[in-house]
Design a protein around this motif. Structure first.
Motif, PDB file in Angstrom:
ATOM      1  N   LEU A 102       0.850  -1.178   0.000  1.00 13.32           N
ATOM      2  CA  LEU A 102       0.000   0.000   0.000  1.00 13.32           C
ATOM      3  C   LEU A 102       0.887   1.229   0.000  1.00 13.32           C
ATOM      4  CD1 LEU A 102      -2.838   1.294   0.211  1.00 13.32           C
ATOM      5  CD2 LEU A 102      -2.565   1.161   2.712  1.00 13.32           C
ATOM      6  N   ASN A 103       0.737   2.040  -1.028  1.00 17.64           N
ATOM      7  CA  ASN A 103       1.464   3.299  -1.142  1.00 17.64           C
ATOM      8  C   ASN A 103       0.669   4.356  -0.375  1.00 17.64           C
ATOM      9  OD1 ASN A 103       1.401   5.992  -2.885  1.00 17.64           O
ATOM     10  ND2 ASN A 103       3.449   5.129  -2.988  1.00 17.64           N
ATOM     11  N   ILE A 104       1.334   5.065   0.516  1.00 15.78           N
ATOM     12  CA  ILE A 104       0.665   6.095   1.297  1.00 15.78           C
ATOM     13  C   ILE A 104       1.165   7.441   0.812  1.00 15.78           C
ATOM     14  CG2 ILE A 104       0.226   6.991   3.615  1.00 15.78           C
ATOM     15  CD1 ILE A 104       0.975   3.963   4.431  1.00 15.78           C
ATOM     16  N   GLY A 105       0.236   8.217   0.243  1.00 16.25           N
ATOM     17  CA  GLY A 105       0.624   9.448  -0.422  1.00 16.25           C
ATOM     18  C   GLY A 105       0.126  10.720   0.195  1.00 16.25           C
ATOM     19  N   GLY A 106      -1.021  10.723   0.814  1.00 16.41           N
ATOM     20  CA  GLY A 106      -1.515  11.965   1.384  1.00 16.41           C
ATOM     21  C   GLY A 106      -2.755  11.777   2.224  1.00 16.41           C
ATOM     22  N   MET A 107      -2.683  12.280   3.449  1.00 14.90           N
ATOM     23  CA  MET A 107      -3.829  12.301   4.352  1.00 14.90           C
ATOM     24  C   MET A 107      -3.775  13.645   5.068  1.00 14.90           C
ATOM     25  SD  MET A 107      -3.601   8.392   5.837  1.00 14.90           S
ATOM     26  CE  MET A 107      -5.054   8.528   6.876  1.00 14.90           C
ATOM     27  N   GLN A 108      -4.691  14.532   4.703  1.00 18.70           N
ATOM     28  CA  GLN A 108      -4.666  15.906   5.188  1.00 18.70           C
ATOM     29  C   GLN A 108      -4.836  16.011   6.700  1.00 18.70           C
ATOM     30  OE1 GLN A 108      -7.393  18.533   3.064  1.00 18.70           O
ATOM     31  NE2 GLN A 108      -7.427  17.059   1.396  1.00 18.70           N
ATOM     32  N   PHE A 109      -4.260  17.089   7.249  1.00 22.02           N
ATOM     33  CA  PHE A 109      -4.448  17.395   8.657  1.00 22.02           C
ATOM     34  C   PHE A 109      -5.856  17.947   8.858  1.00 22.02           C
ATOM     35  CE2 PHE A 109      -4.509  20.270  12.264  1.00 22.02           C
ATOM     36  CZ  PHE A 109      -4.043  19.426  13.256  1.00 22.02           C
ATOM     37  N   ARG A 110      -6.501  17.456   9.897  1.00 19.16           N
ATOM     38  CA  ARG A 110      -7.817  17.946  10.316  1.00 19.16           C
ATOM     39  C   ARG A 110      -7.844  17.914  11.839  1.00 19.16           C
ATOM     40  NH1 ARG A 110      -9.583  14.470   5.994  1.00 19.16           N
ATOM     41  NH2 ARG A 110     -10.479  15.689   4.327  1.00 19.16           N
ATOM     42  N   GLU A 111      -8.822  18.557  12.406  1.00 21.14           N
ATOM     43  CA  GLU A 111      -9.008  18.525  13.858  1.00 21.14           C
ATOM     44  C   GLU A 111      -9.043  17.077  14.349  1.00 21.14           C
ATOM     45  OE1 GLU A 111      -9.259  20.289  17.465  1.00 21.14           O
ATOM     46  OE2 GLU A 111      -9.322  21.450  15.609  1.00 21.14           O
ATOM     47  N   GLY A 112      -8.289  16.786  15.393  1.00 21.43           N
ATOM     48  CA  GLY A 112      -8.263  15.443  15.955  1.00 21.43           C
ATOM     49  C   GLY A 112      -7.216  14.530  15.347  1.00 21.43           C
ATOM     50  N   LYS A 113      -6.476  15.039  14.363  1.00 21.97           N
ATOM     51  CA  LYS A 113      -5.422  14.230  13.728  1.00 21.97           C
ATOM     52  C   LYS A 113      -4.052  14.705  14.200  1.00 21.97           C
ATOM     53  CE  LYS A 113      -7.841  12.425   9.824  1.00 21.97           C
ATOM     54  NZ  LYS A 113      -7.489  11.325   8.968  1.00 21.97           N
ATOM     55  N   THR A 114      -3.102  13.796  14.166  1.00 26.49           N
ATOM     56  CA  THR A 114      -1.718  14.086  14.513  1.00 26.49           C
ATOM     57  C   THR A 114      -0.887  14.024  13.250  1.00 26.49           C
ATOM     58  OG1 THR A 114      -2.007  13.106  16.698  1.00 26.49           O
ATOM     59  CG2 THR A 114       0.267  13.316  15.890  1.00 26.49           C
ATOM     60  N   GLN A 115      -0.073  15.034  13.032  1.00 26.50           N
ATOM     61  CA  GLN A 115       0.758  15.084  11.836  1.00 26.50           C
ATOM     62  C   GLN A 115       1.958  14.154  12.016  1.00 26.50           C
ATOM     63  OE1 GLN A 115       1.978  19.057  10.747  1.00 26.50           O
ATOM     64  NE2 GLN A 115       2.267  18.451   8.628  1.00 26.50           N
ATOM     65  N   VAL A 116       2.095  13.195  11.099  1.00 28.85           N
ATOM     66  CA  VAL A 116       3.199  12.227  11.121  1.00 28.85           C
ATOM     67  C   VAL A 116       4.324  12.716  10.207  1.00 28.85           C
ATOM     68  CG1 VAL A 116       3.868   9.829  10.658  1.00 28.85           C
ATOM     69  CG2 VAL A 116       1.611  10.342  11.627  1.00 28.85           C
ATOM     70  N   THR A 117       3.961  13.200   9.031  1.00 30.34           N
ATOM     71  CA  THR A 117       4.888  13.849   8.104  1.00 30.34           C
ATOM     72  C   THR A 117       4.165  15.092   7.593  1.00 30.34           C
ATOM     73  OG1 THR A 117       4.114  12.844   6.045  1.00 30.34           O
ATOM     74  CG2 THR A 117       5.721  11.563   7.343  1.00 30.34           C
ATOM     75  N   LYS A 118       4.828  15.869   6.744  1.00 28.04           N
ATOM     76  CA  LYS A 118       4.163  17.077   6.252  1.00 28.04           C
ATOM     77  C   LYS A 118       2.918  16.767   5.420  1.00 28.04           C
ATOM     78  CE  LYS A 118       6.926  17.698   2.097  1.00 28.04           C
ATOM     79  NZ  LYS A 118       7.690  18.599   1.289  1.00 28.04           N
ATOM     80  N   SER A 119       2.829  15.553   4.885  1.00 27.41           N
ATOM     81  CA  SER A 119       1.692  15.190   4.028  1.00 27.41           C
ATOM     82  C   SER A 119       0.737  14.174   4.642  1.00 27.41           C
ATOM     83  CB  SER A 119       2.204  14.614   2.709  1.00 27.41           C
ATOM     84  OG  SER A 119       2.991  15.565   2.049  1.00 27.41           O
ATOM     85  N   ILE A 120       1.104  13.618   5.785  1.00 32.26           N
ATOM     86  CA  ILE A 120       0.302  12.549   6.378  1.00 32.26           C
ATOM     87  C   ILE A 120      -0.066  12.903   7.815  1.00 32.26           C
ATOM     88  CG2 ILE A 120       0.181  10.079   6.928  1.00 32.26           C
ATOM     89  CD1 ILE A 120       0.797  10.455   3.995  1.00 32.26           C
ATOM     90  N   SER A 121      -1.372  12.935   8.071  1.00 38.19           N
ATOM     91  CA  SER A 121      -1.891  13.124   9.430  1.00 38.19           C
ATOM     92  C   SER A 121      -2.874  12.002   9.713  1.00 38.19           C
ATOM     93  CB  SER A 121      -2.592  14.480   9.556  1.00 38.19           C
ATOM     94  OG  SER A 121      -1.662  15.529   9.363  1.00 38.19           O
TER      95      SER A 121
END
Length: 163
Positions: A102-121
């Motif tokens: 599974l390629n993980i490319g982008g999961m936007q930051f939203r309330e209740g999320k923790t930022q793992v990288t600049k593109s993945i929360s």
């Protein structure tokens, strides 16, 4: 069905997917697996219009994706799966779809999320789903753009959440 690429990218079909990932996949069809998009006729229309030339696109829920995967009519079809969240990937795998990577490319930051990288929360449910996918043998490859190095996403989760 031949899965050539499976990617989480909550923007779904956008510039990078159209110009890079769809070509890299060498797929005949993009299958977007997302219950919310499946029920949104306007969004479905827009995504179909954004599909790269020469590719087909289908927008389905998990149950439909599993049914299509198991239909012998599509045995030779090369498919690029797109998802917005790991829970739907997990349900697909639990439903019998053989997914090794599974390629993980982008999961936007939203309330209740923790930022793992600049593109993945991620939120806690995402972390649980990723851990279960990992335990089921799905390699989680963090690669936002094709030129990024391949990175094991579970290492990033472990760093961020200090397990």
């Amino acid at each position: 069905m031949i899965i050539t690429l499976a990617r989480i990218d909550d923007r779904l079909i956008h510039g990078q997917v159209t110009t890079v990932w769809s070509k890299k996949s060498k797929a005949d069809r993009i299958i977007i697996v997302d219950a919310d998009v499946y029920q949104d006729d306007i969004r479905k229309t827009l995504l179909k219009q954004a599909c790269p030339p020469g590719m087909k696109v289908n927008i389905v829920n998990v149950a439909k994706a599993i049914a299509v995967y198991n239909n012998p009519k599509y045995a030779d079809e090369k498919v690029f799966y797109l998802f917005t969240k790991p829970s739907e990937v997990l349900n697909l795998v639990k439903g019998g779809v053989a997914l090794n990577n599974l390629n993980i490319g982008g999961m936007q930051f939203r309330e209740g999320k923790t930022q793992v990288t600049k593109s993945i929360s991620v939120d806690s449910a995402d972390v649980v789903a990723f851990k279960e996918l990992d335990s089921l043998g799905v390699h989680l490859d963090l690669q936002v753009v094709e030129s990024d190095p391949h990175t094991n996403f579970m290492d990033k989760i472990a760093e961020k959440f200090k397990e």
